[in-house]
Design a protein around this motif. Structure first.
Motif, PDB file in Angstrom:
ATOM      1  N   ILE A  98       6.002  -0.811  38.207  1.00 43.21           N
ATOM      2  CA  ILE A  98       6.877  -1.230  39.190  1.00 43.21           C
ATOM      3  C   ILE A  98       7.649  -0.050  39.815  1.00 43.21           C
ATOM      4  N   ARG A  99       7.812   1.026  39.159  1.00 39.57           N
ATOM      5  CA  ARG A  99       8.532   2.270  39.567  1.00 39.57           C
ATOM      6  C   ARG A  99       7.963   3.604  38.996  1.00 39.57           C
ATOM      7  N   LYS A 100       7.688   4.630  39.480  1.00 39.63           N
ATOM      8  CA  LYS A 100       7.209   5.848  39.001  1.00 39.63           C
ATOM      9  C   LYS A 100       8.541   6.668  38.166  1.00 39.63           C
ATOM     10  N   ASN A 101       8.794   6.659  36.871  1.00 46.48           N
ATOM     11  CA  ASN A 101       9.980   7.084  36.309  1.00 46.48           C
ATOM     12  C   ASN A 101       9.513   8.217  35.156  1.00 46.48           C
ATOM     13  N   ILE A 102       9.969   9.204  35.335  1.00 46.16           N
ATOM     14  CA  ILE A 102       9.569  10.275  34.273  1.00 46.16           C
ATOM     15  C   ILE A 102      10.260   9.927  33.093  1.00 46.16           C
ATOM     16  N   PRO A 103      11.674   9.737  33.056  1.00 41.11           N
ATOM     17  CA  PRO A 103      12.375   9.377  31.710  1.00 41.11           C
ATOM     18  C   PRO A 103      11.793   8.053  30.881  1.00 41.11           C
ATOM     19  N   ILE A 104      11.429   7.434  31.491  1.00 40.42           N
ATOM     20  CA  ILE A 104      10.498   6.282  30.791  1.00 40.42           C
ATOM     21  C   ILE A 104       9.407   6.828  29.906  1.00 40.42           C
ATOM     22  N   ARG A 105       8.774   7.680  30.632  1.00 38.45           N
ATOM     23  CA  ARG A 105       7.546   8.221  29.670  1.00 38.45           C
ATOM     24  C   ARG A 105       7.821   8.659  28.564  1.00 38.45           C
ATOM     25  N   LEU A 106       9.006   9.385  28.569  1.00 41.21           N
ATOM     26  CA  LEU A 106       9.541   9.715  27.168  1.00 41.21           C
ATOM     27  C   LEU A 106       9.830   8.812  26.217  1.00 41.21           C
ATOM     28  N   LYS A 107      10.449   7.612  26.487  1.00 43.35           N
ATOM     29  CA  LYS A 107      10.573   6.520  25.524  1.00 43.35           C
ATOM     30  C   LYS A 107       9.412   5.864  25.255  1.00 43.35           C
ATOM     31  N   ARG A 108       8.456   5.851  26.225  1.00 46.71           N
ATOM     32  CA  ARG A 108       7.379   5.253  25.651  1.00 46.71           C
ATOM     33  C   ARG A 108       6.275   6.034  24.813  1.00 46.71           C
ATOM     34  N   ALA A 109       6.408   7.414  25.004  1.00 50.18           N
ATOM     35  CA  ALA A 109       5.651   8.334  24.093  1.00 50.18           C
ATOM     36  C   ALA A 109       6.463   7.979  22.700  1.00 50.18           C
ATOM     37  N   LEU A 110       7.670   7.860  22.361  1.00 50.75           N
ATOM     38  CA  LEU A 110       8.374   7.517  21.148  1.00 50.75           C
ATOM     39  C   LEU A 110       7.896   6.164  20.467  1.00 50.75           C
ATOM     40  N   ALA A 111       7.791   5.350  21.327  1.00 52.47           N
ATOM     41  CA  ALA A 111       7.016   3.885  21.023  1.00 52.47           C
ATOM     42  C   ALA A 111       5.745   3.955  20.575  1.00 52.47           C
TER      43      ALA A 111
ATOM     44  N   PHE B 172      12.529  -3.489  37.684  1.00 53.75           N
ATOM     45  CA  PHE B 172      12.276  -2.356  36.810  1.00 53.75           C
ATOM     46  C   PHE B 172      13.483  -2.489  35.634  1.00 53.75           C
ATOM     47  N   GLU B 173      14.645  -2.522  35.880  1.00 55.40           N
ATOM     48  CA  GLU B 173      15.770  -2.353  34.989  1.00 55.40           C
ATOM     49  C   GLU B 173      15.436  -3.245  33.923  1.00 55.40           C
ATOM     50  N   ILE B 174      14.936  -4.428  34.201  1.00 54.45           N
ATOM     51  CA  ILE B 174      14.984  -5.360  32.873  1.00 54.45           C
ATOM     52  C   ILE B 174      13.859  -4.961  31.964  1.00 54.45           C
ATOM     53  N   TYR B 175      12.775  -4.443  32.293  1.00 52.65           N
ATOM     54  CA  TYR B 175      11.720  -3.869  31.609  1.00 52.65           C
ATOM     55  C   TYR B 175      12.224  -2.700  30.969  1.00 52.65           C
ATOM     56  N   ARG B 176      12.635  -1.809  31.453  1.00 56.79           N
ATOM     57  CA  ARG B 176      13.303  -0.588  30.842  1.00 56.79           C
ATOM     58  C   ARG B 176      14.597  -1.060  29.828  1.00 56.79           C
ATOM     59  N   ASP B 177      15.390  -1.785  30.297  1.00 54.58           N
ATOM     60  CA  ASP B 177      16.298  -1.955  29.252  1.00 54.58           C
ATOM     61  C   ASP B 177      16.117  -2.921  27.981  1.00 54.58           C
ATOM     62  N   LEU B 178      15.225  -3.732  28.004  1.00 52.56           N
ATOM     63  CA  LEU B 178      14.602  -4.444  27.133  1.00 52.56           C
ATOM     64  C   LEU B 178      13.752  -3.619  26.030  1.00 52.56           C
ATOM     65  N   GLY B 179      12.943  -2.681  26.824  1.00 53.96           N
ATOM     66  CA  GLY B 179      12.109  -1.947  26.200  1.00 53.96           C
ATOM     67  C   GLY B 179      13.088  -0.778  25.516  1.00 53.96           C
ATOM     68  N   GLU B 180      14.108  -0.445  25.754  1.00 52.99           N
ATOM     69  CA  GLU B 180      14.903   0.601  25.072  1.00 52.99           C
ATOM     70  C   GLU B 180      15.807  -0.236  23.750  1.00 52.99           C
ATOM     71  N   LEU B 181      16.002  -1.379  24.278  1.00 50.90           N
ATOM     72  CA  LEU B 181      16.658  -2.303  22.964  1.00 50.90           C
ATOM     73  C   LEU B 181      15.770  -2.426  21.888  1.00 50.90           C
ATOM     74  N   LEU B 182      14.620  -2.842  22.153  1.00 52.61           N
ATOM     75  CA  LEU B 182      13.448  -2.890  21.167  1.00 52.61           C
ATOM     76  C   LEU B 182      13.232  -1.853  20.277  1.00 52.61           C
ATOM     77  N   LEU B 183      13.186  -0.752  21.121  1.00 48.78           N
ATOM     78  CA  LEU B 183      12.663   0.732  20.568  1.00 48.78           C
ATOM     79  C   LEU B 183      13.618   1.154  19.479  1.00 48.78           C
ATOM     80  N   PHE B 184      14.978   1.241  19.940  1.00 53.13           N
ATOM     81  CA  PHE B 184      16.165   1.636  19.010  1.00 53.13           C
ATOM     82  C   PHE B 184      16.814   0.496  17.863  1.00 53.13           C
ATOM     83  N   ASN B 185      16.343  -0.548  18.370  1.00 49.45           N
ATOM     84  CA  ASN B 185      17.122  -1.608  17.442  1.00 49.45           C
ATOM     85  C   ASN B 185      16.277  -2.533  16.666  1.00 49.45           C
ATOM     86  N   THR B 186      14.832  -2.361  16.921  1.00 53.49           N
ATOM     87  CA  THR B 186      14.114  -3.244  16.084  1.00 53.49           C
ATOM     88  C   THR B 186      12.865  -2.409  15.750  1.00 53.49           C
TER      89      THR B 186
END
Length: 728
Positions: free
Chosen positions: A369-382, A339-353
């Motif tokens: 992999i894991r239900k996670n509400i905060p990830i939905r917020l970042k995906r919505a922005l993407a 979970f963490e690698i997909y989350r961390d890489l997703g955030e790096l790409l969203l905010f820096n590329t």
């Protein structure tokens, strides 16, 4: 089993030697023999029983209690057997025994255990039932104290249910449909004792398949290796020592080296090395993290993608975002589904590329992999960034209802996340939702305060204050994203109602306008803040910065007087005064102000740069150089170091140290190639060296970056030989 395991007969012989030496020479001499014997059977009940009786006989209450409790934890019947033993009663007396028994029930440290099986991919220990013995397993399970039974997790209907929940349920487990227990490392700080856990394992060992695992505790100086084979349990204690964790790993490295083919021992060491990297990174110990990562790579036997992930986190901690992205992508390419690698890489790409589609895909993989509400917020922005508004709104509609009223800060955060990205419509959705939940939480806290025995309860007062600040942030967000001037004014009035009498809140509104580059509104709120508190130094300081940029130097000096009245030793006042005096060409007072800043903040580069910069303009270059060098030495990464190097190049040019001047100017350009001044300095130096073509190129480069410097360069004496009047 490895050669360090001994047979039952061999272990019994070790205990026989220990007790013989105890009878002859006493415990101090026999202690080493007992330590060796207990390494092979740490929970031998009869040995602990005999030692409890022995220590009672010599009135060593502390050691008696230790072995008494161990016996009691293994078999509760030993409580009565030892407490009524004639030797114990005669030696300690009923009162002392009662005190020891009472101490057993006192709350103490919870037990923490980590388990790892042979398979390093799973970690958890699976205790598989022998199919024909499920009735025996069920009987034993129901006989266990719940504190111990809680360790044996039952996996049924896709849920992990501990024994305590089972006790409160109306349903019985259908053991015909259950094939194993799990000992999980994810469930730490449980009630119970190591002896009780061992006794339970000993009871079920005849009815489970062969298994081997390690178990550790953060408070122990050893690690237990457990082997259940042929229905019998065997335990060996690997000594780790009580030194630092680094020393423990080095100690265990020797065990691994002695048994290089033992995958379980290697796996434990390898995982600990990786965990050390995580701990070091969490504490920002980057050098320690690098050292631990090198050790993990050295221990690794395969091309493990997790190491690439950890390397990415390390380089990210050092500020190299691009290198971190490369490492994370390599880890994902090796099918590192965590979970963490997909989350961390997703955030790096969203905010820096601008790789927003890939970012959204990575967030989706994380959610699989894991239900996670905060990830939905970042995906919505993407999704918003890729124009997939419908998908984004689905995530937003899932996110908002799942945020509790007490956590409305997450909605305010979501609003600012979208606002800063330029999406006002979803931003306002979050701000409006935040205000709704904010009001509910305010009502709840007010009710609690009114019903509290202490009306000024600091806990609820603090929460109310934080909630008020969140409300203000939401209104500011709505104001900055308003669809019309009328709406903007409406929300501004709401914000003013909250902040009207609070200089700090008014200052914060000014800061938010500063971040939005709305200078007029920014200064207005600093003025309102100062009106509430003429000595509110942060508002005075920020207003002085605005006035300085506008060339209103006399006003800056008046503000500096107010700042000094509020706090004579506020460092910002020194820089404010120094800058104003410098622009008024009052260099002597500028130097006094900057020198005071050095006294107040010797670890800051600002005072040193101010003194050096002023000496440069006074054409006292030899005095300027040491201050500029000191500023470079202590300046943090990202500060105006390029300007300091460029001024240093000017000093070197004026003092004839031309090669040093070239090096300083080139360093300035390497830091910030968009600053005109170092090119101007290189032009002067090249002209002195008669490299006129190179000098002209530098002049042209400087003017391409800042055409307003034409007159300065045109009449520069070092450049007269270029005849620039007709060439620029």
């Amino acid at each position: 089993m490895n050669s360090y395991f001994k047979t039952h007969e061999e272990i019994s012989h070790l205990f026989q030697i220990a007790f013989e030496d105890l009878n002859r020479n006493g415990y101090d001499t026999a202690a080493a023999f007992f330590k060796d014997a207990f390494r092979h059977d740490p929970y031998r009940l009869e040995a602990h029983y005999k030692l409890a009786i022995y220590f009672a006989s010599i009135k060593d209450v502390h050691r008696f209690r230790n072995h008494f409790f161990r016996c009691w934890n293994i078999d509760v019947a030993y409580k009565e057997r030892i407490a009524t033993d004639e030797v114990v009663v005669n030696a300690l007396g009923d009162a002392s025994i009662a005190e020891v028994i009472a101490a057993k029930d006192e709350p103490g440290l919870l037990m923490e255990k980590d388990f790892i099986a042979i398979d390093p991919a799973g970690y958890d220990v699976i205790l598989k039932f022998r199919p024909t013995h499920k009735n025996e397993i069920k009987r034993i399970y129901h006989s266990l104290d719940y504190k111990i039974a809680n360790w044996f997790i039952i996996d049924q209907s896709d849920s992990l249910t501990p024994f305590a929940e089972y006790l409160n349920s109306e349903e019985d487990y259908d053991f015909d449909k259950i094939d194993y227990f799990t000992l999980s490392s994810n469930r730490k700080y449980m009630e119970g004792t190591p002896e009780g856990l061992f006794a339970a394992l000993q009871q079920i060992s005849p009815y489970i398949e062969d298994v081997r695992f390690l178990t550790t505790s953060e408070w122990d100086e050893y690690m237990e290796e457990v082997v259940i084979e042929g229905g019998k349990i065997h335990i060996y204690l690997h000594s780790l020592g009580l030194d630092s964790y680094d020393e423990q790993l080095k100690c265990f490295q020797g065990v691994v080296d002695s048994y290089p083919e033992d995958s379980m021992l290697w796996s434990w060491l390898y995982i600990q090395c990786q965990d050390m990297v995580e701990v070091a990174l969490a504490n920002d110990w980057l050098d320690k993290a690098a050292e631990s990562l090198d050790r993990a790579f050295a221990v690794s036997k395969s091309d493990d993608p997790r190491l690439l992930y950890l390397k990415g986190k390390l380089v990210l901690g050092r500020g190299d975002i691009n290198a971190a992205i490369i490492c994370f992508k390599e880890a994902v390419a090796k099918n590192y589904r965590v979970f963490e690698i997909y989350r961390d890489l997703g955030e790096l790409l969203l905010f820096n590329t601008d790789e927003y589609r890939e970012s959204a895909a990575l967030f989706s993989a994380a959610l699989e992999i894991r239900k996670n509400i905060p990830i939905r917020l970042k995906r919505a922005l993407a999704y918003y960034k890729t124009g997939e508004i419908e998908k984004a709104n689905i995530d937003i509609e899932c996110y908002i209802p799942n945020i509790e009223t007490y956590n409305n800060s997450m909605l305010v955060y979501g609003g600012w996340l979208f606002s800063n990205a330029g999406f006002s419509i979803p931003a306002n959705m979050f701000f409006e939702a935040a205000l709704g939940k904010n009001r509910l939480f305010e009502e709840y806290l007010t009710e609690k305060l009114n019903g509290s025995a202490t009306p000024d309860d600091p806990f609820y007062i603090r929460l109310l204050t934080e909630n008020t600040h969140l409300k203000l942030r939401a209104y500011i967000g709505l104001m900055l994203n308003a669809a019309s001037p009328a709406s903007e004014r409406k929300y501004e009035m709401e914000a003013l109602v909250i902040a009207e009498k609070d200089a700090e809140l008014l200052f914060n509104i000014g800061v938010w306008f500063r971040d939005k580059k709305k200078v007029e509104e920014e200064e207005k709120y600093y003025d309102l803040s100062i009106a509430q508190d003429p000595h509110f130094i942060k508002s005075l300081n920020n207003k002085s910065i605005i006035r300085l940029r506008n060339g209103d130097y006399e006003t800056v000096l008046k503000l500096a007087e107010q700042m000094e009245a509020a706090d004579p030793n506020y460092p910002g006042t020194c820089i404010t005064k120094g800058n104003a005096h410098y622009h008024l060409k009052d260099y002597e007072n500028a130097l006094i102000a900057y020198e005071k800043h050095i006294v107040l903040m010797p670890a800051s580069e600002l005072g040193y740069f101010g003194v050096g910069f002023t000496y440069v303009h006074m054409r006292q270059d030899e005095k300027a150089i040491p201050y500029l060098l000191k500023a470079i030495e202590i300046a943090p990464e990202g500060a105006q170091v390029n300007e300091i190097y460029s001024n240093l190049a000017c000093c070197y040019n004026n003092t004839g140290r031309l090669e040093e001047g070239i090096a300083a100017a080139e360093t300035s350009i390497a830091i910030n190639p968009r600053f005109y001044h170092p090119y101007y300095m290189l032009a002067c130096i090249y002209a002195k060296q008669d490299h006129l073509d190179d000098a002209l190129k530098m002049v042209q480069q400087a003017l391409s970056l800042d055409a307003s410097q034409r007159d300065l360069i045109l009449y520069e004496t070092d450049l007269l030989k270029l005849n620039l009047k007709d060439r620029i």
